[in-house]
Design a protein around this motif. Structure first.
Motif, PDB file in Angstrom:
ATOM      1  N   ASP A   1     -10.896  -5.616   6.385  1.00 43.21           N
ATOM      2  CA  ASP A   1      -9.631  -5.124   6.979  1.00 43.21           C
ATOM      3  C   ASP A   1      -8.385  -5.833   6.110  1.00 43.21           C
ATOM      4  O   ASP A   1      -7.440  -5.070   5.737  1.00 43.21           O
ATOM      5  CB  ASP A   1      -9.530  -5.259   8.154  1.00 43.21           C
ATOM      6  N   PHE A   2      -8.484  -7.199   6.114  1.00 39.42           N
ATOM      7  CA  PHE A   2      -7.630  -8.093   5.409  1.00 39.42           C
ATOM      8  C   PHE A   2      -7.271  -7.423   3.965  1.00 39.42           C
ATOM      9  O   PHE A   2      -6.168  -7.094   3.372  1.00 39.42           O
ATOM     10  CB  PHE A   2      -8.033  -9.283   5.347  1.00 39.42           C
ATOM     11  N   PHE A   3      -8.680  -7.246   3.057  1.00 39.80           N
ATOM     12  CA  PHE A   3      -8.357  -6.726   1.813  1.00 39.80           C
ATOM     13  C   PHE A   3      -7.579  -5.248   1.716  1.00 39.80           C
ATOM     14  O   PHE A   3      -6.965  -5.033   0.821  1.00 39.80           O
ATOM     15  CB  PHE A   3      -9.888  -6.711   1.062  1.00 39.80           C
ATOM     16  N   ASP A   4      -7.925  -4.482   2.723  1.00 42.79           N
ATOM     17  CA  ASP A   4      -7.347  -3.119   2.504  1.00 42.79           C
ATOM     18  C   ASP A   4      -6.102  -3.318   2.859  1.00 42.79           C
ATOM     19  O   ASP A   4      -5.353  -2.274   2.135  1.00 42.79           O
ATOM     20  CB  ASP A   4      -8.106  -2.455   3.900  1.00 42.79           C
ATOM     21  N   ASN A   5      -5.603  -4.003   3.760  1.00 45.78           N
ATOM     22  CA  ASN A   5      -4.091  -4.311   3.873  1.00 45.78           C
ATOM     23  C   ASN A   5      -3.307  -4.884   2.655  1.00 45.78           C
ATOM     24  O   ASN A   5      -2.435  -4.429   2.515  1.00 45.78           O
ATOM     25  CB  ASN A   5      -3.820  -5.198   5.125  1.00 45.78           C
ATOM     26  N   PHE A   6      -4.083  -5.731   2.218  1.00 49.51           N
ATOM     27  CA  PHE A   6      -3.352  -6.556   1.019  1.00 49.51           C
ATOM     28  C   PHE A   6      -3.412  -5.428  -0.203  1.00 49.51           C
ATOM     29  O   PHE A   6      -2.532  -5.326  -0.826  1.00 49.51           O
ATOM     30  CB  PHE A   6      -4.323  -7.608   0.613  1.00 49.51           C
ATOM     31  N   ILE A   7      -4.567  -4.648  -0.544  1.00 49.19           N
ATOM     32  CA  ILE A   7      -4.336  -3.570  -1.481  1.00 49.19           C
ATOM     33  C   ILE A   7      -3.105  -2.614  -1.325  1.00 49.19           C
ATOM     34  O   ILE A   7      -2.425  -2.114  -2.088  1.00 49.19           O
ATOM     35  CB  ILE A   7      -5.830  -3.109  -1.810  1.00 49.19           C
ATOM     36  N   ALA A   8      -3.267  -2.341   0.174  1.00 49.59           N
ATOM     37  CA  ALA A   8      -2.102  -1.192   0.341  1.00 49.59           C
ATOM     38  C   ALA A   8      -0.708  -1.748   0.048  1.00 49.59           C
ATOM     39  O   ALA A   8       0.124  -1.113  -0.137  1.00 49.59           O
ATOM     40  CB  ALA A   8      -2.287  -1.037   2.026  1.00 49.59           C
ATOM     41  N   LYS A   9      -0.398  -3.260   0.475  1.00 52.68           N
ATOM     42  CA  LYS A   9       0.791  -3.775   0.008  1.00 52.68           C
ATOM     43  C   LYS A   9       1.148  -3.799  -1.267  1.00 52.68           C
ATOM     44  O   LYS A   9       2.112  -3.645  -1.784  1.00 52.68           O
ATOM     45  CB  LYS A   9       0.958  -5.081   0.636  1.00 52.68           C
ATOM     46  N   VAL A  10      -0.019  -4.433  -2.106  1.00 52.88           N
ATOM     47  CA  VAL A  10       0.327  -4.320  -3.329  1.00 52.88           C
ATOM     48  C   VAL A  10       0.358  -2.896  -4.222  1.00 52.88           C
ATOM     49  O   VAL A  10       1.447  -2.917  -4.994  1.00 52.88           O
ATOM     50  CB  VAL A  10      -1.066  -5.034  -4.240  1.00 52.88           C
ATOM     51  N   THR A  11      -0.198  -2.021  -3.773  1.00 52.07           N
ATOM     52  CA  THR A  11       0.049  -0.644  -4.025  1.00 52.07           C
ATOM     53  C   THR A  11       1.119  -0.102  -3.946  1.00 52.07           C
ATOM     54  O   THR A  11       2.095   0.254  -4.813  1.00 52.07           O
ATOM     55  CB  THR A  11      -1.177   0.366  -3.705  1.00 52.07           C
ATOM     56  N   ALA A  12       1.836  -0.401  -2.712  1.00 55.22           N
ATOM     57  CA  ALA A  12       3.228  -0.118  -2.403  1.00 55.22           C
ATOM     58  C   ALA A  12       4.242  -0.566  -3.034  1.00 55.22           C
ATOM     59  O   ALA A  12       5.162   0.017  -3.462  1.00 55.22           O
ATOM     60  CB  ALA A  12       3.523  -0.246  -0.911  1.00 55.22           C
ATOM     61  N   ILE A  13       3.962  -1.972  -3.502  1.00 52.95           N
ATOM     62  CA  ILE A  13       5.124  -2.599  -4.602  1.00 52.95           C
ATOM     63  C   ILE A  13       5.250  -1.865  -5.758  1.00 52.95           C
ATOM     64  O   ILE A  13       6.166  -1.762  -6.373  1.00 52.95           O
ATOM     65  CB  ILE A  13       4.648  -4.011  -4.517  1.00 52.95           C
ATOM     66  N   PHE A  14       3.997  -1.410  -6.389  1.00 55.57           N
ATOM     67  CA  PHE A  14       3.974  -1.075  -7.662  1.00 55.57           C
ATOM     68  C   PHE A  14       4.094   0.384  -7.785  1.00 55.57           C
ATOM     69  O   PHE A  14       4.022   1.052  -8.817  1.00 55.57           O
ATOM     70  CB  PHE A  14       2.747  -1.435  -8.538  1.00 55.57           C
ATOM     71  N   LYS A  15       4.370   1.421  -6.786  1.00 53.87           N
ATOM     72  CA  LYS A  15       4.816   2.736  -6.538  1.00 53.87           C
ATOM     73  C   LYS A  15       6.058   2.891  -7.626  1.00 53.87           C
ATOM     74  O   LYS A  15       6.905   2.191  -6.984  1.00 53.87           O
ATOM     75  CB  LYS A  15       4.496   3.329  -5.262  1.00 53.87           C
ATOM     76  N   PHE A  16       6.109   3.995  -8.152  1.00 59.83           N
ATOM     77  CA  PHE A  16       7.506   4.269  -8.688  1.00 59.83           C
ATOM     78  C   PHE A  16       8.248   5.331  -8.101  1.00 59.83           C
ATOM     79  O   PHE A  16       7.630   6.172  -7.566  1.00 59.83           O
ATOM     80  CB  PHE A  16       7.363   4.506 -10.193  1.00 59.83           C
TER      81      PHE A  16
END
Length: 186
Positions: free
Chosen positions: A171-186
């Motif tokens: 769950d921690f890694f899923d949330n981390f990846i979602a936040k990183v993905t949100a940062i790099f969305k254009f």
């Protein structure tokens, strides 16, 4: 004149029946109402018979299953997927963060035994009941008026949701990846 063998056969039959009642105990009913307790007992009996751990009741899965059955009776549908909703949507809304999940539905049964036996005779429903990846379940049972093809009838709808929650680290890694993905969305 009565033969002794008739009395002997009757005595044996009575003894065997008494032994069956003692072995089965008071927890077994041959035609029980559709209640959470009866369905849970029957499903866990099937699982233990096949060497699997019994499922624990999870309150979030109970809430999801109850929400789904209420939605089905209120909107007159009997489907896993309807109105753009999936079983997983109901689970997520109830805060059940699943790693594995499944759902069995039933309608128009009068007894828990009849319903669970029908599930066990259906390969996909049976696979859910006997899935070793599941360790929890929830039940939604609702009785009410259901309309189909302009015909309304009183019925009972049952939703049996199965699952295993994600480990905290996933769950921690899923949330981390979602936040990183949100940062790099254009």
């Amino acid at each position: 004149m009565k033969s002794r063998s008739g009395k002997f056969e009757k005595a044996i039959a009575t003894s065997v029946l008494s032994l069956v009642v003692v072995i089965l105990g008071s927890n077994v009913a041959l035609a029980s109402d559709i209640t959470p307790e009866n369905v849970i007992y029957l499903i866990n009996s099937k699982r233990t018979y096949y060497g699997l751990e019994p499922l624990k009741i999870d309150q979030s899965l109970d809430s999801a299953a109850q929400a789904k059955t209420t939605d089905m009776i209120n909107r007159d549908y009997f489907e896993h997927y309807a109105f753009g909703l999936t079983p997983w949507d109901f689970m997520k809304k109830a805060n059940y963060n699943y790693l594995y999940a499944g759902e069995n539905l039933a309608m128009n049964f009068q007894t828990s035994e009849g319903m669970v036996n029908a599930w066990m005779n259906s390969p996909l429903h049976r696979a859910n009941i006997l899935n070793p990846d599941y360790n929890e379940m929830g039940l939604g049972i609702v009785k009410g008026a259901y309309t189909e093809n302009n015909k309304t009838q009183e019925t009972i709808i049952v939703d049996n949701m199965f699952g295993r929650q994600k480990p905290v680290i996933l769950d921690f890694f899923d949330n981390f990846i979602a936040k990183v993905t949100a940062i790099f969305k254009f």
